[in-house]
Design a protein around this motif. Structure first.
Motif, PDB file in Angstrom:
ATOM      1  N   UNK A  21     -19.013 -59.250  46.407  1.00 50.39           N
ATOM      2  CA  UNK A  21     -20.416 -59.121  45.990  1.00 50.39           C
ATOM      3  C   UNK A  21     -20.673 -59.910  44.714  1.00 50.39           C
ATOM      4  N   UNK A  22     -19.745 -59.825  43.763  1.00 50.41           N
ATOM      5  CA  UNK A  22     -19.900 -60.564  42.505  1.00 50.41           C
ATOM      6  C   UNK A  22     -19.902 -62.069  42.759  1.00 50.41           C
ATOM      7  N   UNK A  23     -19.011 -62.540  43.639  1.00 49.24           N
ATOM      8  CA  UNK A  23     -18.949 -63.982  43.948  1.00 49.24           C
ATOM      9  C   UNK A  23     -20.258 -64.461  44.561  1.00 49.24           C
ATOM     10  N   UNK A  24     -20.806 -63.678  45.474  1.00 46.14           N
ATOM     11  CA  UNK A  24     -22.066 -64.055  46.130  1.00 46.14           C
ATOM     12  C   UNK A  24     -23.205 -64.125  45.106  1.00 46.14           C
ATOM     13  N   UNK A  25     -23.235 -63.148  44.196  1.00 41.94           N
ATOM     14  CA  UNK A  25     -24.270 -63.159  43.153  1.00 41.94           C
ATOM     15  C   UNK A  25     -24.073 -64.348  42.224  1.00 41.94           C
ATOM     16  N   UNK A  53     -26.891 -62.625  37.882  1.00 39.72           N
ATOM     17  CA  UNK A  53     -26.006 -61.751  37.109  1.00 39.72           C
ATOM     18  C   UNK A  53     -25.099 -60.967  38.062  1.00 39.72           C
ATOM     19  N   UNK A  54     -23.784 -60.971  37.833  1.00 39.04           N
ATOM     20  CA  UNK A  54     -22.883 -60.249  38.737  1.00 39.04           C
ATOM     21  C   UNK A  54     -23.073 -58.725  38.684  1.00 39.04           C
ATOM     22  N   UNK A  55     -23.656 -58.229  37.596  1.00 35.90           N
ATOM     23  CA  UNK A  55     -23.822 -56.777  37.457  1.00 35.90           C
ATOM     24  C   UNK A  55     -25.077 -56.263  38.158  1.00 35.90           C
ATOM     25  N   UNK A  56     -26.219 -56.958  37.982  1.00 40.18           N
ATOM     26  CA  UNK A  56     -27.488 -56.421  38.495  1.00 40.18           C
ATOM     27  C   UNK A  56     -28.112 -57.272  39.599  1.00 40.18           C
ATOM     28  N   UNK A  57     -27.702 -58.523  39.760  1.00 42.76           N
ATOM     29  CA  UNK A  57     -28.225 -59.426  40.792  1.00 42.76           C
ATOM     30  C   UNK A  57     -29.679 -59.838  40.524  1.00 42.76           C
ATOM     31  N   UNK A  58     -30.250 -59.435  39.377  1.00 43.81           N
ATOM     32  CA  UNK A  58     -31.654 -59.764  39.114  1.00 43.81           C
ATOM     33  C   UNK A  58     -31.789 -60.806  38.018  1.00 43.81           C
ATOM     34  N   UNK A  59     -31.018 -60.654  36.940  1.00 43.22           N
ATOM     35  CA  UNK A  59     -31.073 -61.614  35.834  1.00 43.22           C
ATOM     36  C   UNK A  59     -30.363 -62.908  36.184  1.00 43.22           C
ATOM     37  N   UNK A  60     -30.615 -63.933  35.364  1.00 39.63           N
ATOM     38  CA  UNK A  60     -29.995 -65.239  35.587  1.00 39.63           C
ATOM     39  C   UNK A  60     -28.761 -65.383  34.684  1.00 39.63           C
ATOM     40  N   UNK A 101     -26.220 -62.656  27.141  1.00 42.00           N
ATOM     41  CA  UNK A 101     -26.323 -61.397  27.874  1.00 42.00           C
ATOM     42  C   UNK A 101     -27.325 -61.596  29.008  1.00 42.00           C
ATOM     43  N   UNK A 102     -27.204 -60.764  30.028  1.00 47.67           N
ATOM     44  CA  UNK A 102     -28.150 -60.837  31.140  1.00 47.67           C
ATOM     45  C   UNK A 102     -29.539 -60.463  30.624  1.00 47.67           C
ATOM     46  N   UNK A 103     -30.573 -61.296  30.867  1.00 47.58           N
ATOM     47  CA  UNK A 103     -31.917 -60.978  30.387  1.00 47.58           C
ATOM     48  C   UNK A 103     -32.517 -59.737  31.046  1.00 47.58           C
ATOM     49  N   UNK A 104     -31.982 -59.307  32.160  1.00 50.50           N
ATOM     50  CA  UNK A 104     -32.527 -58.136  32.852  1.00 50.50           C
ATOM     51  C   UNK A 104     -31.779 -56.848  32.501  1.00 50.50           C
ATOM     52  N   UNK A 105     -30.460 -56.849  32.653  1.00 48.19           N
ATOM     53  CA  UNK A 105     -29.709 -55.599  32.456  1.00 48.19           C
ATOM     54  C   UNK A 105     -28.924 -55.570  31.147  1.00 48.19           C
ATOM     55  N   UNK A 106     -28.824 -56.707  30.459  1.00 51.62           N
ATOM     56  CA  UNK A 106     -28.122 -56.735  29.179  1.00 51.62           C
ATOM     57  C   UNK A 106     -26.612 -56.851  29.281  1.00 51.62           C
ATOM     58  N   UNK A 107     -26.070 -57.043  30.503  1.00 48.19           N
ATOM     59  CA  UNK A 107     -24.622 -57.210  30.666  1.00 48.19           C
ATOM     60  C   UNK A 107     -24.144 -58.395  29.825  1.00 48.19           C
ATOM     61  N   UNK A 108     -23.073 -58.212  29.088  1.00 51.90           N
ATOM     62  CA  UNK A 108     -22.556 -59.288  28.240  1.00 51.90           C
ATOM     63  C   UNK A 108     -21.890 -60.361  29.101  1.00 51.90           C
ATOM     64  N   UNK A 109     -22.379 -61.586  28.978  1.00 54.72           N
ATOM     65  CA  UNK A 109     -21.836 -62.693  29.769  1.00 54.72           C
ATOM     66  C   UNK A 109     -21.073 -63.690  28.903  1.00 54.72           C
ATOM     67  N   UNK A 110     -21.150 -63.507  27.581  1.00 59.08           N
ATOM     68  CA  UNK A 110     -20.514 -64.490  26.696  1.00 59.08           C
ATOM     69  C   UNK A 110     -18.994 -64.414  26.726  1.00 59.08           C
ATOM     70  N   UNK A 169     -26.154 -50.271  36.998  1.00 56.38           N
ATOM     71  CA  UNK A 169     -27.315 -51.052  37.405  1.00 56.38           C
ATOM     72  C   UNK A 169     -27.128 -51.590  38.814  1.00 56.38           C
ATOM     73  N   UNK A 170     -28.213 -51.921  39.444  1.00 51.98           N
ATOM     74  CA  UNK A 170     -28.152 -52.631  40.717  1.00 51.98           C
ATOM     75  C   UNK A 170     -28.306 -51.703  41.879  1.00 51.98           C
TER      76      UNK A 170
END
Ligand code: ZN
Length: 154
Positions: free
Chosen positions: A31-35, A41-48, A59-68, A153-154
């Protein structure tokens, strides 16, 4: 003069600090690979994941997941070359086999342009998928010990 002797308890586990085991939510890799492939965003699938072509949001602009925490480095270009090389190489051989009399200028016009377009298209997909993969496997800093306290999330 006698040397001082250190004394240790018989039970060595008594020296280990208490360990807190927290049950963390499962992060399905597929699921994460597809997202990630789609730049989501691998966590919520909504943010970029990206705010520009290959620039990763901190961070994800939608859910705030740290991507850095991502460490994509040289892997996305490597995977892109691998994929594009096989597609273009196979396509060149197929075209050459099907139309052997095709003038060389057509090959010169098609293959470099197609290679560039395909590479620029696939590169962000590979980078997104790799970041999502690192996130799913909790690599680098993607393993958040406080995650259990966050809403899923998600
Ligand atoms: Zn998100």
């Amino acid at each position: 003069m006698e040397a001082a002797q250190a004394s240790y308890p018989e039970d060595q586990s008594a020296l280990e600090p208490d360990t807190l085991y927290v049950e963390r939510p499962v992060r399905p890799v597929g699921q994460a690979l597809w997202r990630g492939l789609r730049g989501h965003c691998p966590a919520c699938d909504k943010g970029k994941i990206f705010y520009r072509y290959l620039k990763v949001n901190d961070t994800c602009p939608t859910c705030g997941e740290e991507l850095f925490h991502q460490r994509a480095d040289d892997a996305p270009p490597y995977m892109t070359i691998f994929v594009v090389g096989h597609i273009i190489g196979a396509a060149m051989l197929a075209v050459e086999g099907k139309w052997p009399e095709l003038p060389i200028w057509i090959h010169i016009a098609i293959w470099p342009a197609l290679t560039i377009v395909l590479s620029l298209t696939i590169l962000p997909m590979m980078k997104g998928a790799l970041i999502a993969y690192q996130w799913a496997l909790r690599m680098h800093g993607f393993d958040d010990p406080m995650e259990a306290d966050k809403p899923v999330a998600g």
